[in-house]
Design an enzyme around this catalytic site. Structure first.
Site, PDB file in Angstrom:
ATOM      1  N   TYR A 194    -113.710  19.123 -25.743  1.00  0.00           N
ATOM      2  CA  TYR A 194    -114.423  20.139 -26.574  1.00  0.00           C
ATOM      3  C   TYR A 194    -116.484  19.392 -26.428  1.00  0.00           C
ATOM      4  O   TYR A 194    -115.963  18.156 -26.625  1.00  0.00           O
ATOM      5  CB  TYR A 194    -114.236  20.517 -28.383  1.00  0.00           C
TER       6      TYR A 194
ATOM      7  N   ASP B 243    -118.630  11.431 -24.018  1.00  0.00           N
ATOM      8  CA  ASP B 243    -119.148  12.497 -25.683  1.00  0.00           C
ATOM      9  C   ASP B 243    -119.304  11.232 -26.860  1.00  0.00           C
ATOM     10  O   ASP B 243    -117.727  12.249 -26.818  1.00  0.00           O
ATOM     11  CB  ASP B 243    -118.839  14.175 -25.139  1.00  0.00           C
TER      12      ASP B 243
ATOM     13  N   LYS C 162    -124.833  15.496 -33.883  1.00  0.00           N
ATOM     14  CA  LYS C 162    -124.115  15.008 -35.293  1.00  0.00           C
ATOM     15  C   LYS C 162    -124.232  14.351 -35.857  1.00  0.00           C
ATOM     16  O   LYS C 162    -125.453  14.514 -36.672  1.00  0.00           O
ATOM     17  CB  LYS C 162    -122.356  14.945 -35.247  1.00  0.00           C
TER      18      LYS C 162
HETATM   19  C1  LIG Z   1    -116.969  16.084 -28.802  1.00  0.00           C
HETATM   20  C2  LIG Z   1    -118.508  16.895 -29.138  1.00  0.00           C
HETATM   21  N1  LIG Z   1    -119.269  17.102 -27.729  1.00  0.00           N
HETATM   22  C3  LIG Z   1    -119.830  18.508 -28.023  1.00  0.00           C
HETATM   23  C4  LIG Z   1    -120.743  19.508 -29.495  1.00  0.00           C
HETATM   24  C5  LIG Z   1    -121.238  20.043 -29.681  1.00  0.00           C
HETATM   25  O1  LIG Z   1    -122.128  20.102 -30.557  1.00  0.00           O
HETATM   26  P1  LIG Z   1    -122.907  20.860 -30.978  1.00  0.00           P
HETATM   27  O2  LIG Z   1    -122.076  21.861 -31.825  1.00  0.00           O
HETATM   28  O3  LIG Z   1    -124.579  20.454 -31.750  1.00  0.00           O
HETATM   29  O4  LIG Z   1    -123.653  21.716 -30.194  1.00  0.00           O
HETATM   30  C6  LIG Z   1    -119.227  18.913 -30.413  1.00  0.00           C
HETATM   31  C7  LIG Z   1    -118.750  19.619 -31.325  1.00  0.00           C
HETATM   32  O5  LIG Z   1    -118.277  20.004 -32.381  1.00  0.00           O
HETATM   33  C8  LIG Z   1    -118.126  18.304 -30.382  1.00  0.00           C
HETATM   34  O6  LIG Z   1    -117.407  17.647 -31.371  1.00  0.00           O
END
Ligand SMILES: Cc1ncc(COP(=O)(O)O)c(C=O)c1O
Length: 459
Positions: A153, A255, A283
């Site tokens: 994700y 990521d 986050k």
């Molecule tokens: C690994 C990862 N990348 C990107 C995101 C997306 O972040 P946001 O919810 O702040 O858009 C998340 C959200 O859970 C995530 O866990």
């Protein structure tokens, strides 16, 4: 649904009538009655009144030890004094200008000193920064395709929302998984530019590169896949991806939206000793304020400096988020706090393992930095396909059972994990373990009735 789960849900409903009411009302105006699909679940989600340190209270006044912590955002815990002080000060000095200010350089310095990047740009969310990272990689290589892992994700933009949670009947060949859109509205042309491989399987990745020579701009992944509970990279996997991308002239994007702050001082790239080309952060770095960042070496970021890749955003570097970010790096993500969280994490994981062994539950516990998880699966999962096998109703029994005993063990959904904050205490962990000790015999009983075999908790 089995009887014990029905009973736990009945208790939940008895304890939380005001949440039920609030949800019913919200459904009239807000799709699903929640602001993000991840927040909705049956029979209805808890509505929150307040949070403080490691605890929250729902609108019925029930108190919980909170290991959801906004899907892992709050390694700082709720309303950390350093974040509150920084934000209060920022509020008095003007919240946002759409003009440069000196905190941009300051926070960029903090980030460049911890992560292997030379330059940084900021945004507000994880979605935003992974989107820019993919675009940057496409620009740097002159290629359109992105390779991602099944079950990974990276947020909600079109490129990312592919094969996030494909159904078992959609997934296809385990080595060459189908590119499955995560809902309607994702253009077919986008799907053609997102190829999917199996996590922890270098052969699957190699096959994608052979299929699409000189077309894959980048691999994007979470170094620890945290969208399937916790799935650790097997020995050599990250190093293998580094080698494959370099050999093929592609970029490697880590990521680190989850791992960047919560795994270790320098995030996953430091922890595993593998250097990506681009890192994304969000986050926890904002301490509860919306803050994201992406960074890379100078030559890649220069595509922005040279006006070849466009990046902007009205709320980028608003002073409230930047103040919180600076307080986070300087006062919360300290060596002492990492040690505190590591000690509590060990206490929690060891405690879970003892209980699992005692009641002979076919499950294991994995932890990584501030995160950890109970995996209701008899052996370590290596990829998304393994995770699909998890007993979902048993997990629901776990989650509602813990909530009924005053502990939010993690966000709802069995793809998530717990977070331990710097404000959690020994008493919080003891309450968590006492709740699990009370619940676990019932979980084991149901599991055995459903045919699962105990194999030992030592993973
Ligand atoms: C690994 C990862 N990348 C990107 C995101 C997306 O972040 P946001 O919810 O702040 O858009 C998340 C959200 O859970 C995530 O866990």
């Amino acid at each position: 649904m089995h009887d014990t789960l029905k009973k736990e849900i009945a208790v939940y409903e008895r304890r939380t009538p005001k949440s039920a009411q609030a949800h019913k009302r919200a459904e009239q105006r807000v799709p699903l009655g929640v602001a993000s699909n991840y927040r909705g679940y049956d029979p209805y989600p808890l509505f929150v009144r307040q949070g403080k340190a490691g605890r929250i209270w729902d609108v019925d006044g029930n108190e919980y030890v909170d290991h959801n912590l906004c899907f892992g955002v709050l390694m700082a815990g709720h309303s950390h004094p350093a974040i509150v002080a920084a934000v209060e000060k920022a509020l008095q000095m003007g919240t946002t200008f759409g003009m440069p200010h000196e905190m941009e350089w300051e926070l960029a310095e903090e980030i460049c000193s911890r992560y292997p990047v030379d330059m940084v740009r900021f945004g507000s969310t994880g979605t935003e920064v992974t989107m820019h990272a993919c675009r940057l990689a496409r620009a740097a290589t002159g290629r359109d395709m992105i390779l991602k892992f099944e079950g990974g994700y990276h947020g909600l933009h079109d490129t990312a929302l592919v094969s996030v949670k494909p159904k078992a009947e959609e997934v296809g060949d385990p080595k060459l998984p189908n590119s499955v859109p995560g809902g309607l509205g994702i253009p077919k042309k986008t799907l053609e530019n997102v190829v999917v491989a199996a996590f922890n399987d270098l052969d699957s990745v190699e096959r994608r590169f052979r299929e699409h020579p000189h077309q894959i701009a980048a691999i994007i992944l979470e170094p620890i896949m945290m969208n399937v509970g916790i799935c650790m990279p097997q020995a050599g996997f990250l190093e293998g991806l580094r080698e494959i991308t370099t050999r093929n002239g592609s970029l490697l994007i880590f990521d680190e939206v989850k791992t960047g702050a919560k795994l270790a001082w320098g995030g996953a790239s430091d922890y595993f000793g593998v250097k990506p080309d681009i890192i994304t952060l969000a986050k926890a770095i904002g301490g509860g304020m919306p803050l994201g960042a992406f960074g890379a070496r100078r030559a890649v970021m220069d595509l922005i400096s040279e006006h070849k890749v466009f990046h902007g955003g009205t709320y980028n570097t608003n002073r409230v988020s930047m103040s919180a970010g600076l307080a986070m790096f300087r006062e919360v993500l300290t060596a002492e706090n990492y040690a505190h969280v590591a000690r509590l994490s060990k206490k929690l994981s060891d405690g879970y393992r003892k209980i699992i062994d005692k009641v002979e539950l076919a499950a294991y516990v994995t932890s990584a930095g501030a995160n950890g998880v109970l995996m209701l699966y008899p052996k370590e999962i290596r990829n998304y396909r393994d995770w699909l096998e998890i007993d979902q109703d048993l997990w629901r029994q776990y989650w509602f059972g813990m909530v009924n005993r005053g502990v939010l063990p993690q966000p709802f959904w069995w793809d998530e994990q717990w977070t331990i904050s710097v404000q959690h205490t020994d008493a919080d962990i003891e309450k968590h373990l006492a709740a699990f000790a009370d619940l676990a015999p019932g979980l084991a009983k149901v599991q055995h009735e459903r045919g699962a075999q105990f194999i030992g908790a030592a993973h």
